[in-house]
Scaffold this motif. Sequence first.
Motif, PDB file in Angstrom:
ATOM      1  N   ALA A 370     -33.281  46.953  55.734  1.00 16.29           N
ATOM      2  CA  ALA A 370     -33.350  45.204  55.442  1.00 16.29           C
ATOM      3  C   ALA A 370     -31.882  44.247  55.177  1.00 16.29           C
ATOM      4  CB  ALA A 370     -34.039  45.569  53.910  1.00 16.29           C
ATOM      5  N   GLY A 371     -31.414  44.900  55.120  1.00 16.17           N
ATOM      6  CA  GLY A 371     -29.746  44.114  55.542  1.00 16.17           C
ATOM      7  C   GLY A 371     -29.275  43.967  56.729  1.00 16.17           C
ATOM      8  N   LEU A 372     -29.436  44.227  58.185  1.00 20.49           N
ATOM      9  CA  LEU A 372     -28.999  44.397  59.119  1.00 20.49           C
ATOM     10  C   LEU A 372     -29.828  42.889  59.357  1.00 20.49           C
ATOM     11  CD1 LEU A 372     -27.707  46.176  61.178  1.00 20.49           C
ATOM     12  CD2 LEU A 372     -30.015  46.934  61.784  1.00 20.49           C
ATOM     13  N   PRO A 373     -28.797  42.205  59.893  1.00 21.82           N
ATOM     14  CA  PRO A 373     -29.343  40.927  60.877  1.00 21.82           C
ATOM     15  C   PRO A 373     -30.370  41.018  61.601  1.00 21.82           C
ATOM     16  CG  PRO A 373     -27.184  41.203  61.154  1.00 21.82           C
ATOM     17  CD  PRO A 373     -27.374  43.118  60.888  1.00 21.82           C
ATOM     18  N   SER A 374     -31.007  39.974  61.592  1.00 22.14           N
ATOM     19  CA  SER A 374     -33.239  40.147  62.696  1.00 22.14           C
ATOM     20  C   SER A 374     -32.572  40.646  64.101  1.00 22.14           C
ATOM     21  CB  SER A 374     -33.497  38.864  62.071  1.00 22.14           C
ATOM     22  OG  SER A 374     -32.972  37.750  62.501  1.00 22.14           O
ATOM     23  N   GLU A 375     -31.491  39.413  63.737  1.00 22.90           N
ATOM     24  CA  GLU A 375     -31.080  39.065  65.710  1.00 22.90           C
ATOM     25  C   GLU A 375     -31.149  40.539  66.658  1.00 22.90           C
ATOM     26  OE1 GLU A 375     -27.770  37.466  63.603  1.00 22.90           O
ATOM     27  OE2 GLU A 375     -29.969  37.125  63.796  1.00 22.90           O
ATOM     28  N   VAL A 376     -29.744  41.254  65.465  1.00 23.42           N
ATOM     29  CA  VAL A 376     -29.691  42.826  65.894  1.00 23.42           C
ATOM     30  C   VAL A 376     -30.535  44.274  65.816  1.00 23.42           C
ATOM     31  CG1 VAL A 376     -27.646  42.035  66.021  1.00 23.42           C
ATOM     32  CG2 VAL A 376     -28.178  43.297  64.009  1.00 23.42           C
ATOM     33  N   VAL A 377     -31.873  43.857  65.490  1.00 19.10           N
ATOM     34  CA  VAL A 377     -32.526  44.900  64.713  1.00 19.10           C
ATOM     35  C   VAL A 377     -33.435  45.756  65.727  1.00 19.10           C
ATOM     36  CG1 VAL A 377     -34.678  45.871  63.761  1.00 19.10           C
ATOM     37  CG2 VAL A 377     -32.852  44.172  62.410  1.00 19.10           C
ATOM     38  N   ASN A 378     -33.777  45.137  66.906  1.00 19.96           N
ATOM     39  CA  ASN A 378     -34.001  45.204  67.888  1.00 19.96           C
ATOM     40  C   ASN A 378     -33.380  46.131  68.651  1.00 19.96           C
ATOM     41  OD1 ASN A 378     -36.957  44.437  67.938  1.00 19.96           O
ATOM     42  ND2 ASN A 378     -36.068  42.695  68.792  1.00 19.96           N
ATOM     43  N   SER A 379     -31.603  45.690  68.667  1.00 16.40           N
ATOM     44  CA  SER A 379     -30.603  46.589  69.517  1.00 16.40           C
ATOM     45  C   SER A 379     -30.340  47.781  69.014  1.00 16.40           C
ATOM     46  CB  SER A 379     -29.296  45.949  69.883  1.00 16.40           C
ATOM     47  OG  SER A 379     -29.864  44.119  70.573  1.00 16.40           O
ATOM     48  N   VAL A 380     -30.530  47.951  67.539  1.00 11.33           N
ATOM     49  CA  VAL A 380     -29.656  49.413  66.938  1.00 11.33           C
ATOM     50  C   VAL A 380     -31.520  50.161  67.332  1.00 11.33           C
ATOM     51  CG1 VAL A 380     -29.828  49.542  64.480  1.00 11.33           C
ATOM     52  CG2 VAL A 380     -28.441  47.747  65.417  1.00 11.33           C
ATOM     53  N   CYS A 381     -32.399  49.348  67.014  1.00  7.49           N
ATOM     54  CA  CYS A 381     -33.493  50.418  66.890  1.00  7.49           C
ATOM     55  C   CYS A 381     -33.634  51.080  68.680  1.00  7.49           C
ATOM     56  CB  CYS A 381     -34.813  49.927  66.671  1.00  7.49           C
ATOM     57  SG  CYS A 381     -35.109  49.559  64.864  1.00  7.49           S
ATOM     58  N   SER A 382     -33.322  49.850  69.598  1.00  8.68           N
ATOM     59  CA  SER A 382     -33.401  50.660  71.011  1.00  8.68           C
ATOM     60  C   SER A 382     -32.725  51.359  71.495  1.00  8.68           C
ATOM     61  CB  SER A 382     -33.069  48.925  72.477  1.00  8.68           C
ATOM     62  OG  SER A 382     -32.979  49.914  73.195  1.00  8.68           O
ATOM     63  N   VAL A 383     -31.182  51.363  70.450  1.00  2.00           N
ATOM     64  CA  VAL A 383     -29.962  52.447  70.835  1.00  2.00           C
ATOM     65  C   VAL A 383     -30.632  53.861  69.975  1.00  2.00           C
ATOM     66  CG1 VAL A 383     -27.524  52.756  70.075  1.00  2.00           C
ATOM     67  CG2 VAL A 383     -27.948  50.646  71.145  1.00  2.00           C
ATOM     68  N   LEU A 384     -30.864  53.242  68.772  1.00  3.19           N
ATOM     69  CA  LEU A 384     -31.185  54.768  68.256  1.00  3.19           C
ATOM     70  C   LEU A 384     -32.266  55.817  68.455  1.00  3.19           C
ATOM     71  CD1 LEU A 384     -31.389  53.958  64.085  1.00  3.19           C
ATOM     72  CD2 LEU A 384     -29.398  54.855  65.857  1.00  3.19           C
ATOM     73  N   ALA A 385     -33.505  54.967  69.241  1.00  4.52           N
ATOM     74  CA  ALA A 385     -34.544  55.714  69.925  1.00  4.52           C
ATOM     75  C   ALA A 385     -33.780  56.184  70.836  1.00  4.52           C
ATOM     76  CB  ALA A 385     -35.763  54.720  69.937  1.00  4.52           C
ATOM     77  N   ARG A 386     -33.268  55.358  71.855  1.00  7.18           N
ATOM     78  CA  ARG A 386     -31.576  56.045  73.359  1.00  7.18           C
ATOM     79  C   ARG A 386     -31.600  57.731  73.043  1.00  7.18           C
ATOM     80  NH1 ARG A 386     -28.441  55.015  75.325  1.00  7.18           N
ATOM     81  NH2 ARG A 386     -28.104  52.466  74.455  1.00  7.18           N
ATOM     82  N   LEU A 387     -30.764  57.804  71.513  1.00  3.76           N
ATOM     83  CA  LEU A 387     -30.485  58.670  71.667  1.00  3.76           C
ATOM     84  C   LEU A 387     -30.898  59.409  71.138  1.00  3.76           C
ATOM     85  CD1 LEU A 387     -27.484  56.758  69.468  1.00  3.76           C
ATOM     86  CD2 LEU A 387     -27.457  58.199  71.511  1.00  3.76           C
ATOM     87  N   ALA A 388     -32.282  59.775  70.101  1.00  2.00           N
ATOM     88  CA  ALA A 388     -32.931  60.641  69.825  1.00  2.00           C
ATOM     89  C   ALA A 388     -33.507  61.443  71.219  1.00  2.00           C
ATOM     90  CB  ALA A 388     -34.141  59.642  69.200  1.00  2.00           C
ATOM     91  N   PHE A 389     -34.448  60.232  71.764  1.00  6.41           N
ATOM     92  CA  PHE A 389     -34.545  61.090  73.600  1.00  6.41           C
ATOM     93  C   PHE A 389     -33.486  62.023  73.538  1.00  6.41           C
ATOM     94  CE2 PHE A 389     -35.323  61.161  77.303  1.00  6.41           C
ATOM     95  CZ  PHE A 389     -37.268  61.377  77.762  1.00  6.41           C
ATOM     96  N   PRO A 422     -36.401  46.747  76.065  1.00  7.92           N
ATOM     97  CA  PRO A 422     -35.431  47.851  76.017  1.00  7.92           C
ATOM     98  C   PRO A 422     -35.870  48.713  74.947  1.00  7.92           C
ATOM     99  CG  PRO A 422     -33.854  46.867  76.393  1.00  7.92           C
ATOM    100  CD  PRO A 422     -35.182  45.510  76.296  1.00  7.92           C
ATOM    101  N   THR A 423     -36.022  48.222  73.598  1.00  6.45           N
ATOM    102  CA  THR A 423     -37.295  48.961  72.546  1.00  6.45           C
ATOM    103  C   THR A 423     -38.090  49.516  72.644  1.00  6.45           C
ATOM    104  OG1 THR A 423     -35.385  47.358  71.306  1.00  6.45           O
ATOM    105  CG2 THR A 423     -37.581  48.969  69.832  1.00  6.45           C
ATOM    106  N   ARG A 424     -38.808  48.732  73.589  1.00  9.84           N
ATOM    107  CA  ARG A 424     -40.318  49.224  73.616  1.00  9.84           C
ATOM    108  C   ARG A 424     -40.464  50.458  74.962  1.00  9.84           C
ATOM    109  NH1 ARG A 424     -42.022  45.059  75.865  1.00  9.84           N
ATOM    110  NH2 ARG A 424     -42.798  44.302  74.663  1.00  9.84           N
ATOM    111  N   HIS A 425     -39.215  50.010  75.309  1.00 11.52           N
ATOM    112  CA  HIS A 425     -39.278  51.247  76.827  1.00 11.52           C
ATOM    113  C   HIS A 425     -38.382  52.629  75.897  1.00 11.52           C
ATOM    114  CE1 HIS A 425     -38.704  47.811  80.234  1.00 11.52           C
ATOM    115  NE2 HIS A 425     -39.959  47.895  79.900  1.00 11.52           N
TER     116      HIS A 425
END
Length: 606
Positions: A370-389, A422-425
């Motif tokens: 909720a406190g994360l800048p909206s313009e970086v949410v997609n990038s952060v989610c992409s990094v976390l999903a990629r790291l998880a895999f 990248p998040t979708r991928h």
Amino acid sequence: MYVERQAAAGETTSQERRDPLQDDARILGHVVQCDGARAVISAFAESGGAAASGLWAVGRMISINLGASRTIGLVYSIGKADRSWSPQGDNPIEVSVELIGEVRDLGTEKRPVFDRGITTYPYVGAVAHRIRSRDLQAVYDLAGRHAVTIGQLSQDENIDACLAIDETLARHFAVVGTTGVGKSTAVSLLMRKMIAERPDLRVLILDPHNEFAASLPEYCVKVDTNSLDLPFWLFKLEEFAEVLFRGRETDAEEIDALRDLIPIAKNLYRNPNGGAFLRRGVDALTADTPVPYRMADLIKQIDDRMGMLESKNERPILKSLRTRIESALSDPRYRFMFHSRLIEDTIHETIGNIFRVPTQGRPVTCFEMAGLPSEVVNSVCSVLARLAFDLALWSEGKLKLLLLCEEAHRYMPADHRLGFAPTRHALSRIAKEGRKYGCYLGVVTQRPGELDPTILSQCSTVFAMRLANEQDQAIIRSAIADSSASTLSFLSSMGQREAIAFGEGVATTMRLKFEKLPPNLIPGTQKRAAEAPGGDGNDVDLAMIVERLRNVPKPQAALGFAETVDVQRQAGDSDYRKPPCRPEPDGDFDTRFGLRPTTFGGRSSG
């Protein structure tokens, strides 16, 4: 008469109906029409017999006796051919049922076993009656699979609704439903059941509303913008460009410049005295390699290239790129990326904090966005999903990870022109290949019609709660088996905590009611309590609100690039505090890395 009729029809066990002394003509019906998927039953209803008429209510399961087997059907429509009702005597009705399988008695103990297929179809005149409890239990029996109880059947509250945990996780799952139907509460209940049965499971929840941490207090650690440490050098080039351009369309020439200069900055970090030249075949570094580098080195490389005579035409592009980088560095909202201690190679600490390695009794990480800048949410989610895999892949199956995406249509929209590719991928890769390596995906959304159909099609277990939108209903209808399609006619009228579950995690499509959670464990309870009306509103602290709006950190001592991290306490633990800052030696910017202050345009940059 009742017993004799059943004996003649081949029934060998009692039917557990109501009082046998009553006239069974009001309870029993006969098949008058049948095709490969549906059947029509002729029966009678009486105006004064509410109990008898209720046996033919929509949503009820019935049994059609065929002697050696019993065909199971679901009532989806009831009507009277002449559209009239007689208050006196019996009223003939037509009951339409959908055939979902058959039950056979096996073994000497005559144990009922359910099969989704139908080998013997009902004949005209076959007797239909209310399903027995033993047969109903057989329909939803998971045949020895590792199962947990998540609620009770809506049709019979005495029968538990069970879920096969391993199949639900391994083949991914989805929870869909409109706002206010108890979707988050159902997810919290499922998380509790899964963690209790699978202690080796680690869960990362992408929580855009900051509500799940309070619902899993004994299992969860909270990571927010204040405790998140996600180094910028973990971002791939596309992800880093999304941060720099703040969600706007990128400039191809600036991206090309970054692609050339970032590997040089990484090489300078690894070889401070080796120069800025990369040796082909030896220094196999790219802009996507997760190797630390310093932003000061990157900016210096941009300045050096701007000073070259042959780069005269590139100067406006390089100047614009440098301005973007400096703007991101000075933005306090991005300090979770550019914090000075993140320059060091702390990838193992980052992974340990986020993915709970070791778990220390708390296997769930709730990432509050909720406190994360909206313009970086997609990038952060992409990094976390990629790291998880990647973490599940390279651990060779030793780590079992579940990535739970709340409001999943934000990250994986159906329109590919929206969202962040990248998040979708990254999420698609988990959906398509993750189960082979122990990386699982949970999807939670209120708008399945806006979700990427590829992602939803990979979720083999679906919990469909109340949906009012026709487009959303059509998406779920396309995913369910044809033999259970009529079950979805209840989607727009189900109550709180009710869901229709279908897929690999359940024996057959079932309508269930989730267990109740204690009020203090319902997601968002604390937020709703804080927002409850009370007082005259004069207690609002406007100064605090403005301070949060500006998001400017308070003045503090200079931070060292490499601060020690207490490995006994993880970010998000209640007693976790970041270690005190150590001032750098006078006259030396950073003696550990051989980097001294570099002046760019009259300003000192680190």
